[in-house]
Design an enzyme around this catalytic site. Structure first.
Site, mmCIF file in Angstrom:
data_model
loop_
_atom_site.group_PDB
_atom_site.id
_atom_site.type_symbol
_atom_site.label_atom_id
_atom_site.label_comp_id
_atom_site.label_asym_id
_atom_site.label_seq_id
_atom_site.Cartn_x
_atom_site.Cartn_y
_atom_site.Cartn_z
ATOM 1 N N THR A 54 0.908 -1.265 -0.084
ATOM 2 C CA THR A 54 0.006 -0.057 -0.185
ATOM 3 C C THR A 54 0.888 1.302 0.141
ATOM 4 O O THR A 54 0.324 2.232 -0.479
ATOM 5 C CB THR A 54 -0.905 0.067 1.084
ATOM 6 O OG1 THR A 54 -1.860 -1.229 1.045
ATOM 7 C CG2 THR A 54 -1.769 1.394 1.288
ATOM 8 N N SER A 131 1.353 -7.480 -1.074
ATOM 9 C CA SER A 131 2.122 -8.560 -0.353
ATOM 10 C C SER A 131 1.391 -9.975 -0.151
ATOM 11 O O SER A 131 2.076 -10.965 0.120
ATOM 12 C CB SER A 131 2.662 -8.123 1.243
ATOM 13 O OG SER A 131 1.433 -7.960 2.027
ATOM 14 N N SER A 132 0.084 -9.967 -0.285
ATOM 15 C CA SER A 132 -0.477 -11.063 -0.302
ATOM 16 C C SER A 132 -0.147 -12.236 -1.567
ATOM 17 O O SER A 132 -0.489 -13.204 -1.298
ATOM 18 C CB SER A 132 -2.294 -10.771 -0.649
ATOM 19 O OG SER A 132 -2.581 -10.130 0.392
ATOM 20 N N THR A 162 1.498 -4.804 4.258
ATOM 21 C CA THR A 162 1.365 -5.062 5.617
ATOM 22 C C THR A 162 0.856 -6.509 5.709
ATOM 23 O O THR A 162 0.853 -7.227 6.811
ATOM 24 C CB THR A 162 0.478 -4.107 6.117
ATOM 25 O OG1 THR A 162 -0.916 -4.115 5.545
ATOM 26 C CG2 THR A 162 1.160 -2.789 6.412
HETATM 27 N N1 ASN Z 1 -2.672 -5.236 0.754
HETATM 28 C C1 ASN Z 1 -1.703 -4.387 1.167
HETATM 29 C C2 ASN Z 1 -0.239 -5.127 1.207
HETATM 30 O O1 ASN Z 1 -0.185 -6.024 1.913
HETATM 31 C C3 ASN Z 1 -1.775 -3.923 2.601
HETATM 32 C C4 ASN Z 1 -1.005 -2.973 2.926
HETATM 33 O O2 ASN Z 1 0.141 -2.875 2.615
HETATM 34 N N2 ASN Z 1 -1.282 -1.941 4.086
HETATM 35 O O3 ASN Z 1 0.536 -5.035 0.137
#
Ligand code: ASN
Length: 634
Positions: A54, A131-132, A162
């Site tokens: 993100t 990151s998923s 995250t």
């Molecule tokens: N979906 C995002 C990730 O993990 C969430 C984030 O970075 N806040 O890439």
């Protein structure tokens, strides 16, 4: 190191070099070789690996509604760095213009109360990932990037999504063996391209920490806390307070000041070099026990090619003992060689065999995972199973043992702490008073022991919780002093108990530079064995080496060689030590440098090589040496 344009960092920065002085005795010679160069600025170099997440995302045109996060995609390549360059709190353009070349790829943080200016390079991954979508291959890509650049940077920051950040930081903590530099993993809940982004503050604090504090761990920085990476979990998908470390107190608090709790920092013990472990096992599963769980689910989870499974059990490690079918499946898998590790479903939980429902798992050979998080247990098992050099029993032992601080240890009682005891005697009992006393007392007591070659006192101080890397007011650590004095036994003791070889004092010198300056070659060997190197002292290296070569100080050159320095390192004019030794007719030095493989054709900024110097100056004796070396080679 090679920057993005192929030059070395120092070419890019185009340093203003120190002035030459004149010289005389061995000790004086060594001292002078080193004191000519006085850095005008204290800088640390950080490599930023931007993997996605993100923090650098933009909204797709069709989905610009605050409730719908699914419209976020990574910005186009290069856009992140471009954006960062516009923020005054993340890039000091004036400083960069004054100190770096025009086309330099480096960025620099503005001045902060901490010692060092943080110079950083952003390396953007391709493709940038949510990151998923990340897994073992991406962990390995990050780890390899750190390994390739390890000697050229003081620390590393990883920008990461995250969602799986806790998995990546846990995995890295195991993969980066004998880590001696700070690695900070961070991200954001709101992109830096959006308003109210938490990404800028997280990024800035991560750079400051990585560039100023030697915390030889993989850490996670979020909001105002620095956590141990393998104790961290994501606790919120929408709050800025997105991470917690339920079983391990933060390593640092980020407020007006940055408070690092040194007593909590995990240090690698032993005289071993940094190394990165890849090829983690992918045959690992994570199974959450729940009421009414179907035995077929359990059986399926334990089938080949699965080599290891983490089972998340209730409370202190319990499973239903009235489910003989489950226990039968688990027992059969253990007997078939599957490593099964028991951890608790409670975020603040520790598996113990206090109930019959927990004992039964231990009885069938399930390993107790203590208080590891799911992320740590899972990635540790992937790592342990990759260790072909360990047999089955060793792998089991390692899973039950704390290897990177992933299992919290019993807190040592305060009365074992030397400084706390002294503070109590002095009636200074508040936390702040004890911390202040620690700052003064630890370096003093440790230096006294080292100065008097008193290993016994050193042992006692360590046992009484003294930080063996505690710097004095000059930023000099016990290792700096021991390396200056050259007592091999003391240096060995400090290194075995985790003294950090990469710390620079307020004069920008590592302990290795002290050992070189004082010609303690045995100490140099020991430091190198422990991963010390001269590369992050690049300015000092090139100036000292050139000076030694220009004056024929062969002993100094030999010490640099033992330290693993590139003896072909040019000075600011592009002249190599061999060039300068030829120019000044130091035949013995020339002979030595040639034997070490230094190049006769490496040209300076005017296109002149050491061979040209020999020809133009008609240095017949040196010519003869060159010929005899060439004949011997053929
Ligand atoms: N979906 C995002 C990730 O993990 C969430 C984030 O970075 N806040 O890439």
């Amino acid at each position: 190191m090679n920057g993005q344009n192929g030059q070395s960092l120092d070419d890019d920065l185009d340093r203003i070099h120190g002035k030459y002085l004149t010289v005389n005795s061995t000790e004086q010679i060594r001292r002078r070789s080193f004191s000519r160069y006085t850095p005008n600025v204290h800088e640390s170099r950080i490599l930023v690996l931007y993997t996605g997440g993100t923090i650098g995302m933009v909204e797709t045109e069709s989905k610009k509604s605050p409730e719908n996060k699914s419209g976020q995609i990574p910005a186009e390549p290069g856009a992140f760095e471009k954006e960062i360059r516009q923020y005054r709190d993340l890039h000091d353009e004036k400083y960069a213009n004054e100190h770096f070349r025009k086309d330099s790829p480096y960025l620099v943080l503005p001045e902060s109360p901490e010692k060092n200016r943080v110079v950083y390079l952003i390396k953007e991954f391709e493709p940038l990932l949510d990151s998923s979508n990340m897994g073992v291959d991406d962990w390995e890509k990050i780890a390899k990037n750190i390994e390739e650049n390890y000697q050229n940077y003081d620390g590393f920051v990883i920008l990461h999504g995250t969602d799986t950040l806790a998995y990546t930081s846990s995995a890295l903590s195991f993969m980066l063996e004998n880590l001696g530099k700070t690695v900070v993993v961070t991200g954001a809940q709101i992109s830096i391209f959006g308003s109210r982004s938490d990404g800028r503050a997280n990024f800035m604090a991560s750079l400051i920490i990585a560039g100023n504090f030697h915390i030889p761990e993989v850490t996670v920085l979020f909001q105002d806390k620095l956590f141990r990476g393998n104790c961290t979990c994501k606790i919120s998908s929408n709050k800025f307070h997105a991470f917690e470390s339920p079983r391990c107190a933060p390593l640092a608090d980020i407020g007006i000041a940055i408070d690092v709790f040194w007593g909590r920092v995990f240090r690698p013990f032993g005289i071993k070099k940094f190394k990165c472990r890849i090829n983690l096992s992918k045959n690992v599963g994570l199974l959450r026990i729940h009421p009414n769980i179907d035995v077929n689910v359990v059986r399926a989870s334990l089938q080949p090619p699965i080599q290891g499974v983490i089972i998340e059990t209730y409370g202190a490690g319990n499973i239903p003992t009235n489910r003989k079918d489950l226990i039968k499946e688990l027992k059969a898998a253990v007997e078939a060689g599957v490593l099964i590790v028991n951890i608790s479903q409670c975020p603040d939980g520790n598996v113990e065999t206090i109930y019959e429902t927990g004992q039964v798992l231990s009885d069938i050979g399930v390993i107790l995972g203590s208080d590891m998080t799911s992320e740590a247990a899972y990635t540790k098992l992937c790592y342990v199973l990759s260790k072909d050099e360990w047999d089955h029993e060793t792998k089991k032992e390692m899973m039950a043992k704390n290897i990177r601080g992933e299992m919290t240890q019993k807190k040592k009682t305060d009365d074992l702490d030397m400084v706390v005891t002294v503070a109590q005697r002095l009636g200074r009992t508040s936390k702040k008073e004890v911390e202040e006393l620690k700052l003064w007392l630890e370096p003093f007591l440790l230096s006294t022991a080292i100065l008097t070659n008193d290993v016994n006192s050193l042992v006692k101080l360590r046992e009484a919780n003294c930080n063996l890397s505690a710097p004095n007011l000059d930023g000099r650590t016990p290792l700096h002093l021991a390396c200056t004095l050259g007592n091999v036994e003391i240096v060995r003791y400090l290194l075995e108990y985790g003294a950090n070889v990469h710390i620079k004092d307020n004069f920008n010198r590592t302990a290795l530079m002290d050992a070189i300056q004082h010609g303690h070659n045995e100490v140099i060997k020991l430091l190198v064995e422990c991963g010390a190197h001269v590369n992050t002292n690049a300015d000092m290296l090139s100036e000292s080496l050139s000076f030694a070569a220009a004056n024929g100080y062969l002993d100094v050159i030999k010490s640099f060689e033992i330290a693993g320095a590139d003896l072909d390192t040019p000075d600011s004019t592009g002249r190599t030590p061999l060039y300068l030794a030829c120019l000044n007719s130091h035949t013995e030095t020339v002979q030595y440098l040639l034997k070490c493989g230094c190049r006769l054709d490496k040209t300076d900024k005017l296109g002149v090589s050491p061979r040209d110097v020999v020809e133009k100056m008609e240095l017949f004796e040196i010519k003869k040496i060159i010929q005899s070396i060439l004949i011997n080679k053929n």
